[in-house]
Each structure stands twice: as structure tokens, then as C-alpha cells.
Design a protein around this motif. Sequence first.
Motif, short mmCIF file in Angstrom:
data_model
loop_
_atom_site.label_atom_id
_atom_site.label_comp_id
_atom_site.label_asym_id
_atom_site.label_seq_id
_atom_site.Cartn_x
_atom_site.Cartn_y
_atom_site.Cartn_z
N PRO A 122 0.80 -1.24 0.00
CA PRO A 122 0.00 0.00 0.00
C PRO A 122 0.83 1.29 0.00
CG PRO A 122 -0.07 -1.08 2.15
CD PRO A 122 0.68 -1.99 1.24
N HIS A 123 0.20 2.33 -0.50
CA HIS A 123 0.79 3.67 -0.48
C HIS A 123 0.89 4.16 0.97
CE1 HIS A 123 1.17 7.95 -1.14
NE2 HIS A 123 0.01 8.15 -0.53
N ILE A 124 1.95 4.83 1.30
CA ILE A 124 2.10 5.39 2.66
C ILE A 124 1.94 6.91 2.57
CG2 ILE A 124 3.70 5.74 4.60
CD1 ILE A 124 4.97 3.06 3.92
N LYS A 125 1.05 7.46 3.39
CA LYS A 125 0.81 8.91 3.37
C LYS A 125 2.09 9.66 3.78
CE LYS A 125 -4.05 9.30 4.41
NZ LYS A 125 -4.60 8.30 5.32
N ARG A 126 2.28 10.80 3.12
CA ARG A 126 3.48 11.57 3.43
C ARG A 126 3.08 12.84 4.17
NH1 ARG A 126 8.33 11.57 1.02
NH2 ARG A 126 7.60 10.45 -0.82
N VAL A 127 3.83 13.19 5.22
CA VAL A 127 3.60 14.50 5.83
C VAL A 127 4.79 15.39 5.46
CG1 VAL A 127 2.16 13.61 7.71
CG2 VAL A 127 4.60 13.87 8.08
N VAL A 128 4.50 16.69 5.25
CA VAL A 128 5.60 17.61 4.93
C VAL A 128 5.76 18.66 6.03
CG1 VAL A 128 5.50 17.29 2.42
CG2 VAL A 128 4.15 19.11 3.47
N ASP A 184 -0.98 -0.78 16.00
CA ASP A 184 -1.80 -1.74 15.26
C ASP A 184 -1.64 -1.64 13.74
OD1 ASP A 184 -3.06 0.59 14.64
OD2 ASP A 184 -4.98 0.10 15.57
N MET A 185 -0.74 -0.75 13.29
CA MET A 185 -0.43 -0.57 11.86
C MET A 185 -1.60 0.02 11.06
SD MET A 185 2.75 -1.38 11.17
CE MET A 185 2.95 -1.91 9.48
N LYS A 186 -2.56 0.63 11.77
CA LYS A 186 -3.70 1.18 11.03
C LYS A 186 -3.39 2.58 10.50
CE LYS A 186 -7.16 -1.93 11.89
NZ LYS A 186 -7.22 -2.56 13.20
N ARG A 187 -2.49 3.29 11.22
CA ARG A 187 -2.13 4.64 10.79
C ARG A 187 -0.63 4.70 10.54
NH1 ARG A 187 -5.94 8.62 12.33
NH2 ARG A 187 -7.83 7.49 12.85
N ILE A 188 -0.27 5.10 9.33
CA ILE A 188 1.15 5.12 8.96
C ILE A 188 1.44 6.41 8.20
CG2 ILE A 188 3.00 3.87 7.77
CD1 ILE A 188 1.47 1.33 8.02
N ALA A 189 2.57 7.03 8.51
CA ALA A 189 2.96 8.25 7.78
C ALA A 189 4.48 8.30 7.65
CB ALA A 189 2.44 9.49 8.51
N LYS A 190 4.94 8.88 6.54
CA LYS A 190 6.39 8.98 6.34
C LYS A 190 6.82 10.43 6.29
CE LYS A 190 5.59 8.44 1.39
NZ LYS A 190 5.41 7.49 0.31
N TYR A 191 8.09 10.65 6.61
CA TYR A 191 8.65 12.01 6.57
C TYR A 191 10.13 11.87 6.22
CZ TYR A 191 9.97 16.71 7.97
OH TYR A 191 10.44 18.00 7.95
N VAL A 192 10.60 12.65 5.26
CA VAL A 192 12.00 12.49 4.87
C VAL A 192 12.85 13.69 5.29
CG1 VAL A 192 11.54 10.88 2.97
CG2 VAL A 192 11.67 13.33 2.51
N GLU A 201 17.65 8.60 5.11
CA GLU A 201 16.51 9.09 4.33
C GLU A 201 15.38 9.71 5.14
OE1 GLU A 201 14.24 6.32 1.99
OE2 GLU A 201 13.69 7.84 0.53
N GLY A 202 15.03 9.09 6.26
CA GLY A 202 13.91 9.65 7.00
C GLY A 202 13.28 8.65 7.94
#
Length: 378
Positions: A66-72, A232-240, A224-225
Motif C-alpha cells: 500500500p501507499h504510505i501517506k506523506r507529511v511535509v 496496530d499498523m492502522k495509521r502510517i505516515a512517512k517524513y524524509v 533518508e527519513g
Amino acid sequence: MVSSHFRNILLKLGIPEERLSVLEGKGGLVEDEFEGIRYVRFRDSAKGFRRGTLVFENGEVVLGFPHIKRVVQLENGIRRVFKNRPFYVEEKVDGYNVRVVKVGDKVLALTRGGFVCPFTTERVEDFINFDFFMDYPNLVLAGEMAGSESPYLVEGPPYVTEDIQFFLFDIQEMGSGKSLSVEERLKLAEEYGIPHVEVFGVYDRRRIDDLYDLIERLHRERREGIVMKSPDMKRIAKYVTPYANINDVRIGSHIFFDLPYGYFMQRIKRLAFYLAEKHIKGEEFDEYAKALGKALLRPFVESIHEVANGGEIEETFTVRVKSITTAHKMVTHFERLGIKIHIEDIEDLKNGYWRITFKRVYPDATKEIRELWNGLAF
Ligand code: ATP
């Protein structure tokens, strides 16, 4: 066209007849084969089957990653995604995504796009204890393959200075694609000795200053970030990190015309948001501005000189394989991706591995520069 055998499997999985025909018509479903194992690959998403999903002959389904949401804007992003709840913070390792599964009696490594990768499939036993699949045949190990010798990326993380390694970051159920909780995953990784991405701990919104410190440290260490995950792995976000944004621009500018404009825009945007969020000013701001300018311009200008002198835009990369056949399979694999590579050099490392050097040429980027350099007016 998908054979009637696979058509029946896909119908049984609940994809309506009309939807199947439309998908096929658009080329969204492709039947493929790897060493005698037949599968259908989803090039588009369809009815709960994400892009990159594979359906095997025995009816087993491995859903696309799945796609992981990105926060900036880190602070506000965390507030929106996690509210006041705690989350794990893991390293975002800079490599390529693989899903490792056992199908029949073979362990396969699947790419994000839904191909079986010949290189990763050959090497994966070097990193993962296959006992895991004897005990859990219905689980998928998702992780990042990263290192200085990678077939898909010119660079890896700073701590993998030779060859390549696997870093686990998710365990999912076959069929449903449901992730195990972070605790369950860490426990299994430990039990089977599967290498895991670094876990920096559990944070929440009140510890934003600790997170800023972590990002600064990762930035300094050229990493990288982070990826933040609710237990529970229901909410995921990435930040670099700003480092990764500038470094991506540097790597991309070498092949400037081969990338969509959005590639550069996205990274400049992320850097600008970092500078704004951290109120970076004065000398430090100037340093970032200079680093970005150089990253954007220097490799680009070098590429222009290269072409002006009669050369081509190209990238060289090396990989270690156990069998030379695997290197040839990679050339075919890239051809199917529409990418032209050729083998430049084969070296016997005398330890059961061969080091293969590949060259990838960029004909479109080369042509564009050549025409502009030769005075094309428009
Ligand atoms: P998407 O936007 O669909 O997530 P992308 O390729 O644009 O894909 P990336 O910036 O590459 O997004 O970030 C997502 C990828 O990061 C994941 O697909 C995975 O391969 C990689 N990754 C590295 N470390 C982790 C980690 N700890 N947890 C989850 N993903 C990770």
C-alpha cells in the motif's frame, strides 16, 4: 490476454466479468511466468486489488504494497494522523521495496510493480531464514533491499557500503494484506533473526522536539527519513530528511530530462516546508539554498558537457549474483520494464559470487540535450 484458467480464478476472487474485460482491454492485467511459476500481475488497481498485486496459479493472492501517506509539516502532520496517540518511529531505509513470499516450494521476491525480481529472488536466502516460511507459509515479509550494489538505485544508505542487505518493515497476511501489529512483527523478526529497520522508539505529539532532534541527526548521518506507525499498523505516515530531498535532486539532475517535472517540484516543496517549519534563517538558510542550487545544477551541467563531447547520459551500477544466468535474467527483466541496460563487466569474486557491472543509457535525455546543444530553436 489472461488464460481461461486465470480468468476463472479471478472471477472466483470476486472480480466481476465486465470489470475483468475492461481491465484486460486496458492492459491492466498481465499474465507472466518465472521459472515455471505462472501468475497474473495487476498493473492497475481493481476492486480491492492494489496495483502490484499478484495472483498465482494455485489461487494465492499477494496484494500490492500500500501507499504510505506523506507529511511535509511534521508537527501538524503528526497531529492530523495520530492525534494524541502514541506511534512507533522506524527508519525509512533508502532502497527498493520487496515482498518475500513462499509459493509452492519456492521463495520469491516481488517488486512493487508486481514482478518476480530474478536478482532479489536469488539473493534473498542470504538474508532471510527460510524456516520462517515453514512455520508461517501464509505470511508475506515486506522490506527494503538497500545497499551500494543495487540493481534499481545508484545509491544506498551510508551504512551499507558494499553489496546489499534486507531490512524488514512489515509482515502481512497473504490474501487479506492485513499487517501484523508492530509488536508481533518485532517478535517474529527477533525469533527468526530477520534483519529489521532500526526502531527509534515510541513517540507521541508531545515529544515533537525529540523528533526534530532525530530528524536532524538522520539528516547529518545522510539517512533518508522516518516512517511512523501506530502499534496496530492502522495509521502510517512517512517524513524524509532535508538531506534526502537535496540528494534526490542531485541524483535526478544527472538525468534531468528523463524525469517528470513533478520529481523536482515535490522535493523542493518538501525542503521549503522543512525550512519554514524549523524557521531556518541566516547562514544556515544560505547553506541550504546553496546545497539545493548545486544539487540541481551541477550534475545537469556535467551531463550537458558529457553529451557536447560526444558521450551519452548513462548510469553504472553493480550487483553481486551467484549465477551469471541471474545477470542475464536481469537484462531481460529490465527490457520488460522498457529499460535498456547492458552488461559491462563480469568479475569472479572467488567466494561464490560474481560482481556484475551494468550500464543503463538514457537515449531520450541524451537526444534532448544533443538537440538543444546543437542549437535547436523552438
Ligand atoms: P508510495 O507513495 O506509494 O508510498 P513511493 O515510492 O512514492 O510510494 P517512498 O517515498 O518510496 O514512496 O516511500 C514508501 C516506501 O518506503 C515503501 O514502499 C517502502 O519500500 C519504503 N520503506 C523504507 N523503510 C520503510 C519502513 N520502515 N516502513 C515502511 N516503508 C519503508
